[in-house]
Design an enzyme around this catalytic site. Structure first.
Site, short mmCIF file in Angstrom:
data_model
loop_
_atom_site.label_atom_id
_atom_site.label_comp_id
_atom_site.label_asym_id
_atom_site.label_seq_id
_atom_site.Cartn_x
_atom_site.Cartn_y
_atom_site.Cartn_z
N SER A 69 3.08 -1.57 2.52
CA SER A 69 2.35 -0.51 1.80
C SER A 69 3.16 0.08 0.65
CB SER A 69 1.96 0.61 2.77
OG SER A 69 1.26 0.09 3.86
N1 SAH Z 1 2.85 -0.86 8.12
C1 SAH Z 1 3.09 -2.10 7.43
C2 SAH Z 1 1.97 -2.50 6.47
C3 SAH Z 1 0.79 -2.88 7.20
S1 SAH Z 1 -0.33 -4.03 6.49
C4 SAH Z 1 4.40 -2.11 6.68
O1 SAH Z 1 5.07 -1.08 6.63
O2 SAH Z 1 4.76 -3.17 6.17
C5 SAH Z 1 -1.44 -3.97 7.86
C6 SAH Z 1 -0.98 -4.72 9.07
O3 SAH Z 1 -1.91 -4.43 10.10
C7 SAH Z 1 -0.96 -6.23 8.88
O4 SAH Z 1 0.27 -6.74 9.23
C8 SAH Z 1 -2.06 -6.70 9.84
O5 SAH Z 1 -1.80 -7.96 10.41
C9 SAH Z 1 -2.05 -5.60 10.87
N2 SAH Z 1 -3.30 -5.46 11.64
C10 SAH Z 1 -4.58 -5.63 11.20
N3 SAH Z 1 -5.44 -5.40 12.21
C11 SAH Z 1 -4.70 -5.06 13.29
C12 SAH Z 1 -5.04 -4.71 14.63
N4 SAH Z 1 -6.31 -4.66 15.07
N5 SAH Z 1 -4.03 -4.44 15.48
C13 SAH Z 1 -2.73 -4.49 15.08
N6 SAH Z 1 -2.36 -4.82 13.82
C14 SAH Z 1 -3.34 -5.10 12.94
#
Ligand code: SAH
Length: 229
Positions: A69
């Site tokens: 992010s």
């Molecule tokens: N917090 C992260 C950025 C997240 S991007 C950072 O600091 O880098 C969003 C993430 O959520 C992705 O890796 C994706 O695979 C995950 N994601 C999407 N749906 C999800 C779910 N239902 N449960 C857990 N993770 C999920």
């Protein structure tokens, strides 16, 4: 000594906080949040070929269709949680592990769920290599939360949700805070701050518009991979 690029990232976050204050209600972030943003090396969490852009105030691709992010959004979401050093936090969407590392600087323990097993393993390995002992990463679907360690003082969802997962609301402590990008994926979503009062009543406030990758709703892989960092 701070690098110029890190310095620029911190100043940009401060400027954006000020510009978005009419929407977010906060013109500056807690100095402890800014200190965490200074201390956690974003360079370690981006792919090697993007290191030159590590301090840009924008999301960057981390492979598998996912992103790390934007630093300002990481700081804002962290600030909204109003973390205390004794608190236990749940993150949904570990991704690169960057947000988890920021939270771990400010809370006692961070539990983080990632639906893509390979990302969960990579993030756990990296966080452990960086010396974090208060982050646990598990591969699994965040819609169900992580009931074994509930209730949580704070819950942060870092993917766009089309509904508020009931399990996550249940796993939030009375008095706790939950931050979630709420709305349809591939468009902008509303970043919501949801507070559970001591009588377990929920109060929601829109902070501002954000754009996150979608929260996936099916199990990516039923094999769970657990790692502690
Ligand atoms: N917090 C992260 C950025 C997240 S991007 C950072 O600091 O880098 C969003 C993430 O959520 C992705 O890796 C994706 O695979 C995950 N994601 C999407 N749906 C999800 C779910 N239902 N449960 C857990 N993770 C999920």
């Amino acid at each position: 000594m701070r690098s110029n690029r890190l310095e620029e990232m911190l100043r940009t976050i401060e400027a954006e906080a000020w510009f978005t204050a009419p929407l977010s209600g906060r013109s500056s972030f807690d100095p402890k949040v800014m200190e965490a943003m200074e201390q956690v090396p974003r360079t370690a969490f981006v792919p090697p070929e993007l290191i030159a852009h590590a301090f840009d105030n924008r999301p960057l691709p981390i492979g598998r269709g996912q992103t790390i992010s934007q630093p300002y959004i990481v700081a804002l979401m962290t600030d909204l949680l109003e973390l205390q050093p004794t608190q236990t936090i749940l993150e949904v969407g570990t991704g690169s592990g960057y947000q988890a590392a920021i939270l771990a600087q400010l809370a006692q323990h961070v539990y983080s769920l990632e639906i893509i097993p390979s990302l969960a393993v990579e993030a756990a390995t990296l966080l452990s290599r960086l010396g974090y002992t208060n982050i646990s990463v598990k591969a699994g679907n965040g819609h169900a939360g992580w009931p074994e360690h509930a209730p949580y003082d704070g819950i942060i969802i870092t993917a766009a949700a089309t509904y508020l997962p009931p399990a996550l609301l249940d796993q939030l402590k009375p008095g706790g805070r939950l931050v979630i990008p709420f709305g349809r994926p591939h468009m902008t979503q509303d970043l919501l701050l949801i507070q559970k009062d001591l009588g377990c009543k929920l109060h929601s406030r829109k902070i501002l518009e954000v754009a996150f990758v979608p929260m996936m709703d099916e199990d990516h892989d039923s094999r769970t991979t657990q790692g502690s960092a």
